[in-house]
Design a protein around this motif. Sequence first.
Motif, PDB file in Angstrom:
ATOM      1  N   PRO A 135       4.467  25.986  20.979  1.00  0.00           N
ATOM      2  CA  PRO A 135       3.403  25.610  21.909  1.00  0.00           C
ATOM      3  C   PRO A 135       2.101  26.336  21.554  1.00  0.00           C
ATOM      4  CG  PRO A 135       5.347  26.397  23.106  1.00  0.00           C
ATOM      5  CD  PRO A 135       5.587  26.656  21.661  1.00  0.00           C
ATOM      6  N   GLY A 136       1.004  25.601  21.544  1.00  0.00           N
ATOM      7  CA  GLY A 136      -0.296  26.222  21.306  1.00  0.00           C
ATOM      8  C   GLY A 136      -0.634  26.492  19.853  1.00  0.00           C
ATOM      9  N   ALA A 137       0.162  25.939  18.923  1.00  0.00           N
ATOM     10  CA  ALA A 137      -0.092  26.205  17.491  1.00  0.00           C
ATOM     11  C   ALA A 137      -1.447  25.636  17.064  1.00  0.00           C
ATOM     12  CB  ALA A 137       1.021  25.614  16.634  1.00  0.00           C
TER      13      ALA A 137
ATOM     14  N   LEU B 121       4.131  34.564  35.895  1.00  0.00           N
ATOM     15  CA  LEU B 121       3.843  35.141  34.569  1.00  0.00           C
ATOM     16  C   LEU B 121       2.396  35.628  34.503  1.00  0.00           C
ATOM     17  CD1 LEU B 121       5.549  32.512  32.209  1.00  0.00           C
ATOM     18  CD2 LEU B 121       6.525  34.547  33.295  1.00  0.00           C
ATOM     19  N   ALA B 122       2.189  36.733  33.786  1.00  0.00           N
ATOM     20  CA  ALA B 122       0.835  37.246  33.582  1.00  0.00           C
ATOM     21  C   ALA B 122       0.507  37.094  32.101  1.00  0.00           C
ATOM     22  CB  ALA B 122       0.749  38.713  33.997  1.00  0.00           C
ATOM     23  N   ILE B 132      -3.006  32.466  25.278  1.00  0.00           N
ATOM     24  CA  ILE B 132      -2.979  31.979  26.666  1.00  0.00           C
ATOM     25  C   ILE B 132      -2.428  30.560  26.697  1.00  0.00           C
ATOM     26  CG2 ILE B 132      -4.408  31.485  28.689  1.00  0.00           C
ATOM     27  CD1 ILE B 132      -6.294  33.768  27.660  1.00  0.00           C
ATOM     28  N   ASP B 133      -2.886  29.718  25.751  1.00  0.00           N
ATOM     29  CA  ASP B 133      -2.389  28.342  25.675  1.00  0.00           C
ATOM     30  C   ASP B 133      -0.871  28.321  25.543  1.00  0.00           C
ATOM     31  OD1 ASP B 133      -5.077  26.555  24.614  1.00  0.00           O
ATOM     32  OD2 ASP B 133      -5.051  28.704  24.205  1.00  0.00           O
ATOM     33  N   GLN B 134      -0.361  29.204  24.681  1.00  0.00           N
ATOM     34  CA  GLN B 134       1.077  29.254  24.406  1.00  0.00           C
ATOM     35  C   GLN B 134       1.861  29.561  25.675  1.00  0.00           C
ATOM     36  OE1 GLN B 134       2.091  32.422  21.678  1.00  0.00           O
ATOM     37  NE2 GLN B 134       4.158  31.672  21.306  1.00  0.00           N
ATOM     38  N   LEU B 135       1.458  30.625  26.398  1.00  0.00           N
ATOM     39  CA  LEU B 135       2.210  31.004  27.594  1.00  0.00           C
ATOM     40  C   LEU B 135       2.026  29.990  28.713  1.00  0.00           C
ATOM     41  CD1 LEU B 135       4.166  33.188  28.560  1.00  0.00           C
ATOM     42  CD2 LEU B 135       2.228  34.320  29.660  1.00  0.00           C
TER      43      LEU B 135
END
Lengths: 287, 283
Positions: A135-137, B121-122, B132-135
């Motif tokens: 996610p977010g790669a 989640l923080a 930030i996008d990933q989490l």
Amino acid sequence: GLKAGIFGALSRLKGKRKLDEAEIKELAKSIRRALLEADFNVRQSKEITARLEERMVEEEPLPGVTLQTHAMNIIYTELVRLLGPPKEIRPHNQTILMVGLYGQGKTTTTAKLAEWWRRRHGVKVAVIEADVQRPGAYAQLQQLLADSPVEVYGEPENNNAEEIVRNGLAQVGNADVVIVDTAGRDRLDDELQAELERIHKVANATERFLVIDAQVGQAAGPVAAGFHELVGISGVIVTKLDGTARGGGALSAVATTGAPIVFIGEGEKVADLEKFESDRFISRLLG
Amino acid sequence: IIKDGPVFDELLEELELVMLEADMGSRALAAVLVALRSELIGSRLRRGADLTRVIEASLKRALRSLLSAGYWDFNATIDQMVDAGDTPVIVMMVGVNGTGKTTTTAKIAHRLKEEGKTVILAAADTFRAGAIDQLETHAERIGVRCVSSERGGDSAAIARDAVESAKARGADVVIIDTAGRMTNKINLMNELQKVHRVAQPHLVLFVGDALAGNDAVEQAVEFQRTLKFDGAVLCKLDTDAKGGAALSIAHATGRPIVLAGVGQGYDDLQQFDPDWLLQMMFE
Ligand SMILES: Nc1nc2c(ncn2[C@@H]2O[C@H](COP(=O)(O)OP(=O)(O)OP(=O)(O)O)[C@@H](O)[C@H]2O)c(=O)[nH]1
Ligand SMILES: Nc1nc2c(ncn2[C@@H]2O[C@H](COP(=O)(O)OP(=O)(O)OP(=O)(O)O)[C@@H](O)[C@H]2O)c(=O)[nH]1
Ligand SMILES: [Mg+2]
Ligand SMILES: [Mg+2]
């Protein structure tokens, strides 16, 4: 560090002019231990010390050179020989495929390489984000190159990596250098292996770089062998050398693939990339 | 009687090689072997017993006790804290770059949510591109709330905001995901100490990479020195890694591995089992 281990082993040679066979064997054994403690693999440690033993028997130290210094020089030159000759990448008509385990620094290094060639050679560079697992790669690569004219191609909603590469090459393939970032993987994951095979076929890469973290230990050899079998590794990039890790494990990757280390990563910023230099790497390895 | 000598030495050396090739750190291994020697030398070897088997069994016992020392059950501990009303339970994830902190944060959140707990989640990695996008994507997929800010924001502030939000909502658990950082970067380690002071976590988890060689010890020792962690998570145990780093970390810090990361999926998180790891190492 490794230097302390080697010096410790060599300290018994103080004041000696010649070693007998038993002493050379003892020296080789303690050097082997020091190499293993620096993440060298067993086979490599044996090869280096076998060469050390041969040369200690065949060679005489130059006049004025202590046996200790002579032995250290042998080890140093054997490490240089292991690393092999440097390789120059001409940034023209290149498609670079980035592969490696999870979290090694592939995406960050993709951005670094793009800027390296763009800035130093003024060539047109494009990158393709073909990681559909993490996610977010795409956001990551996009943000890394936000201040750069490098074209970032990606399809965040598409989960077909091979299609993204094909579409990407059609769109940005006219660049002097195209770099394809892929998802982290291990050869034990069959699906990811199959995905890389498909990407590899479509990419038609002129260079296939294995990105490996300086902290990797004994798994480096088998992992590199796996990637070499799949895509034929033509270069190795060792990352995170700005931390405490020395990169001893990465040497197994060089030995297994026969590919030279081409760059090293020394930080999280896009500018933190250096061309590989063997004496710098070895003196850092020795600590 | 087991005697000291070349036969014993050779058997010990063979085992030493197996352990080194499985990434057990040299210092931890040396300590274990010294203790093994003093245990076995001079002891009785039963009639018909195979010395190799005896040494191996002794080694496994020593390694198992090393891995079991101070062991605590992650899930049970969270349960106890929640049941005692000591909420929100604050968990902080730390470690060097790329070891699996963010993915583990998501896995833990998913597991706790499945058990009926409310988790917040923080996204305290305000530095790295795409962090930030990933989490946030993980949070969306699992169905938990994620507190975040603009990239470049203050990491400690995010942690505090998440805790405040959890208190206001009566959430059970807050998991703080922090940025990966090298232990030799003093300013980054200081920043982490600040996040720790502000967030005041109940539990700090050091997230290590099973693929790491001797550097695993350096990392763990430094995080233990500056932050004191309660337990470690060893990720990527589903790879070519043999997992010897678990032994080195336990030996160097006296802290146990409590969780194992065995894949990239939300269910790929297991309670760490010393016997399972030892079996993997001795295969
Ligand atoms: N200190 C330091 N950190 C690095 C270096 N290279 C990468 N990193 C960091 O290592 C972490 C992982 O980097 P990524 O580029 O996401 O690694 P990746 O191989 O693309 O990861 P996956 O795609 O998940 O397999 C990030 O925190 C990076 O900032 C380096 O040379 N030094
Ligand atoms: N196979 C496998 N991959 C994992 C595991 N844990 C994490 N990963 C992968 O490792 C890579 C890095 O994971 P992250 O969660 O981003 O690591 P991180 O510690 O948060 O990285 P930074 O924040 O950049 O320091 C991702 O590709 C993850 O999917 C695991 O247990 N097994
Ligand atoms: Mg990546
Ligand atoms: Mg992270």
